[in-house]
Write a protein that holds these residues in place. Sequence first.
Motif, PDB file in Angstrom:
ATOM      1  N   LEU A   1      98.808  30.144  51.995  1.00 37.48           N
ATOM      2  CA  LEU A   1      97.950  31.323  51.890  1.00 37.48           C
ATOM      3  C   LEU A   1      98.270  32.334  52.996  1.00 37.48           C
ATOM      4  O   LEU A   1      98.418  33.530  52.734  1.00 37.48           O
ATOM      5  CB  LEU A   1      96.477  30.892  51.967  1.00 37.48           C
TER       6      LEU A   1
ATOM      7  N   ALA B   1      90.760  22.390  59.689  1.00 43.32           N
ATOM      8  CA  ALA B   1      90.503  22.258  58.243  1.00 43.32           C
ATOM      9  C   ALA B   1      89.326  21.316  57.996  1.00 43.32           C
ATOM     10  O   ALA B   1      88.759  21.295  56.921  1.00 43.32           O
ATOM     11  CB  ALA B   1      91.749  21.726  57.542  1.00 43.32           C
ATOM     12  N   ALA B   2      89.015  20.518  59.008  1.00 43.37           N
ATOM     13  CA  ALA B   2      87.937  19.522  58.828  1.00 43.37           C
ATOM     14  C   ALA B   2      86.667  20.043  59.479  1.00 43.37           C
ATOM     15  O   ALA B   2      86.305  19.625  60.562  1.00 43.37           O
ATOM     16  CB  ALA B   2      88.351  18.204  59.463  1.00 43.37           C
TER      17      ALA B   2
ATOM     18  N   HIS C   1      91.627  17.234  53.459  1.00 43.97           N
ATOM     19  CA  HIS C   1      92.219  17.785  54.678  1.00 43.97           C
ATOM     20  C   HIS C   1      93.711  17.991  54.499  1.00 43.97           C
ATOM     21  O   HIS C   1      94.275  19.028  54.851  1.00 43.97           O
ATOM     22  CB  HIS C   1      91.949  16.830  55.853  1.00 43.97           C
TER      23      HIS C   1
ATOM     24  N   LEU D   1      97.863  24.338  52.186  1.00 44.12           N
ATOM     25  CA  LEU D   1      97.336  25.558  51.567  1.00 44.12           C
ATOM     26  C   LEU D   1      97.149  26.654  52.618  1.00 44.12           C
ATOM     27  O   LEU D   1      97.325  27.836  52.333  1.00 44.12           O
ATOM     28  CB  LEU D   1      96.001  25.261  50.877  1.00 44.12           C
ATOM     29  N   THR D   2      96.793  26.232  53.841  1.00 38.25           N
ATOM     30  CA  THR D   2      96.640  27.197  54.933  1.00 38.25           C
ATOM     31  C   THR D   2      97.951  27.937  55.174  1.00 38.25           C
ATOM     32  O   THR D   2      97.998  29.171  55.286  1.00 38.25           O
ATOM     33  CB  THR D   2      96.210  26.455  56.217  1.00 38.25           C
TER      34      THR D   2
ATOM     35  N   ILE E   1      87.704  28.190  60.732  1.00 40.80           N
ATOM     36  CA  ILE E   1      88.173  27.216  59.740  1.00 40.80           C
ATOM     37  C   ILE E   1      89.478  27.630  59.063  1.00 40.80           C
ATOM     38  O   ILE E   1      89.793  28.818  58.924  1.00 40.80           O
ATOM     39  CB  ILE E   1      87.102  26.925  58.665  1.00 40.80           C
ATOM     40  N   LYS E   2      90.202  26.611  58.688  1.00 38.00           N
ATOM     41  CA  LYS E   2      91.425  26.778  57.900  1.00 38.00           C
ATOM     42  C   LYS E   2      91.021  26.598  56.454  1.00 38.00           C
ATOM     43  O   LYS E   2      90.150  25.758  56.171  1.00 38.00           O
ATOM     44  CB  LYS E   2      92.432  25.679  58.248  1.00 38.00           C
ATOM     45  N   PRO E   3      91.615  27.214  55.493  1.00 41.33           N
ATOM     46  CA  PRO E   3      92.665  28.225  55.702  1.00 41.33           C
ATOM     47  C   PRO E   3      92.054  29.540  56.203  1.00 41.33           C
ATOM     48  O   PRO E   3      90.899  29.821  55.925  1.00 41.33           O
ATOM     49  CB  PRO E   3      93.254  28.414  54.305  1.00 41.33           C
ATOM     50  N   PHE E   4      92.858  30.281  56.885  1.00 44.43           N
ATOM     51  CA  PHE E   4      92.372  31.550  57.440  1.00 44.43           C
ATOM     52  C   PHE E   4      93.091  32.713  56.766  1.00 44.43           C
ATOM     53  O   PHE E   4      94.204  32.558  56.264  1.00 44.43           O
ATOM     54  CB  PHE E   4      92.588  31.584  58.952  1.00 44.43           C
TER      55      PHE E   4
ATOM     56  N   LEU F   1      92.366  26.549  46.484  1.00 45.93           N
ATOM     57  CA  LEU F   1      91.642  26.287  47.718  1.00 45.93           C
ATOM     58  C   LEU F   1      90.138  26.141  47.449  1.00 45.93           C
ATOM     59  O   LEU F   1      89.470  25.266  47.996  1.00 45.93           O
ATOM     60  CB  LEU F   1      91.890  27.450  48.680  1.00 45.93           C
TER      61      LEU F   1
ATOM     62  N   ARG G   1      94.271  20.993  52.340  1.00 42.78           N
ATOM     63  CA  ARG G   1      93.955  22.277  52.976  1.00 42.78           C
ATOM     64  C   ARG G   1      95.040  22.698  53.961  1.00 42.78           C
ATOM     65  O   ARG G   1      95.300  23.895  54.120  1.00 42.78           O
ATOM     66  CB  ARG G   1      92.607  22.191  53.698  1.00 42.78           C
TER      67      ARG G   1
END
Lengths: 132, 617
Positions: free
Chosen positions: B411, A90-91, B401, B407-408, A110-113, B444, B404
């Motif tokens: 999603l 994510a970073a 971070h 959210l990952t 990268i996240k999100p995927f 996001l 996210r």
Amino acid sequence: MARPATLKRILQIDDDEDILAVGQAALEGYGGFEVRTAQTGGQALDVARSFAPQLILLDWMMPGMDGLQTLRALQASPELAQVPVVYLTAAVSPSLREAALAAGAVEVLIKPFVPRLLVAELKQIWARCAAS
Amino acid sequence: MPLPDLAAFVSLPPGAGGAESRVKIPLAGGGLAALLKPVKMDRPPRPASGGDPRLSANVFRVIFNVAIATGLAILLVIAWLAYQAVDTAITSGRQETHSQEVLTAVEEIFGQSERAAAAAHRYTAYGDTRALDNFRTLATVRVPKELADVVALTRDDQVQQQRLAELGEALKEQAVLLELLMMRERGTTENYRRLSVLEERIANLAGALRSEETAQLSAHRELAARTARDAQLTTFWGGLLTMLLVGGAWWIARRYDHERELVEARLRAAEAGVRRLTDSVPGMICYLDSERRIVYHNRTYREVLGLSREQIGGRHAYVVLGAEVYAQSRPYIDRALAGETVVFERVHNLASGELRHLACSYTPDFDGEGRVIGLYGMHLDITERKRAEEMKGEFIAQVSHELRTPLTSILGALEIVNDGIAGDLPAHAVRMVRIAHANTERLLKLVAEILDVQKMSAGQFEVRREAIDVAALVRQAVNASAGLAQKAGVTLAADGLPESAPAIGDADRVVQVVSNLVSNAVKFSPRGGAVRVTLDVAPQLVSVAVADHGEGIPRAAQSRVFERFFQGGSIQGTGLGLAISKGIVDMMGGVIGFESEEGRGSKFHFTVPRAVVAEEA
């Protein structure tokens, strides 16, 4: 080292349990891969030795052993040194990406995927690795 | 600022007010800047009391100078008069002696002449031959000799000369007559008569000669006396006036000194006040003269540099700051001394090894003719602020971070459910899952935008510089926005794109910019409207344009379009998209811009360089 033509076994390493669950569901559901997961670098080494993954999906920011240290540990292990490692983080920034590639990762995702696209990308990466 | 308004200068003796020995500071009512300005003490201090101090100082000086000059002039006149008096006295003495000599000589002539006449009578009466010899000696030798002497003495006096010539003739004639009488020639009676006439004439001539010389003598005496009297008077009055003038000048000088002492005392007090004031400022303050010597500094300046007053005061900045720091600051010092106000930041390495961030400003100091005579330096320690900014940056990065990561999962899970991978959903649940999915994406995007903006403001935003195909990226972005356009009932066209458009940049970021411009264009287009994306390849750059026929941007708002959090019209959004797009394009070395007319639509365009361009400083 000759590799089987198709990608089958993937090891995913991430400190977040939910991401592991979603990732496993995606990889299995869309790609039909055989997936094992690990929540720490140490655990990953143990799992990898017994599971012999063809590709490793690795998080960057993790407590304890982080993504870079885990990669180094994997590279230090003779039986795992040749397994391609793909970061899933994510970073992401260009400098982090450069550092990861320089350390020996084959790609940084990268996240999100989007699960479907993640599987497609991994297949492409695998094809690239097999070709080289 | 409650400071005494003293237009004057102060000069501190070493050790009295500061170690900057003889630092001169003007104290004017011009604020701190003027108070810090050092000035050479080339003028006397201005008395502070009554009226314009400068005027009063000038008046003092003028009066003093006039008094001294007048005194000197009078002394000169006295000396000249004394010289004249002495000269006159000498001349007159000489004249007197001369006149006396002339008178004596004249008397002598008559004496000799009378003795000659007596000798002649004695011969005539008694036939004494010795008397005849005596007469001849006197008449032909002695009398002419005496006459010649008087002629020589009075050769400058024509009138006397004429008289003497007449006298000479008369005496000769007298001698001849006497000779005739002695020889008892014929016409004795006639000869006696002539002799008597001649003797009267001689007596008259002698009288004229005597009175002339006597008149000259008394005239000389009178002149000498008058000159002496004049000299006496002039010396007395002149001496008196000179004494008054010198006394006055002394009084003025004394008063002037007194006023000066008063002013200096006040200024020393004011200077001490200014020093206390600048010492209480937590920023580093200094004044550099045009020779780059640090002629004024405050306590903080000393403390941060870890130096004593003696190690700073009056020394060259190179010596005080050291080679490295001086080299860092030098370009800014150069610019300030060239008349420019410069503001910059630098990192200062303390003696303890600690790093401090300094915000510096150098302001040129001009003299009356507009020449730069120094600079005011102000350095604020912004280390804590920088640290806070860094912490804020780290905090936002961490939060982003942390946002996210969940959210990952959300999603990914929603995608999987939506795609039926995790089994079939009841029909009524599918819509709910889609709503959840769409809003997760929106959230996001917001998180990504906030992270981008934070990175941009922290200077941590990075873009890749790789070979990219802008045409392919535009197609990718347009395809990704197709669903959005369709939903909004807007025709999205990207026809006429070239096969490829190679350039140098960051592929993901180019897609982000195009997507952003397309999504804005779609949002601002009415249902049934059209958005057109075009691409031009020039030798140096690739240019992408997105045009709509929507509501356009009001003229008043046009200058603010690329500002953060600017929102146009009633369309909802974060107001970050265009600010980020501009940041991305700038970072890649391109240019972003737009043309817009209210009610007719907008056209946004940006460029991507085809070769690596030098990064702007």
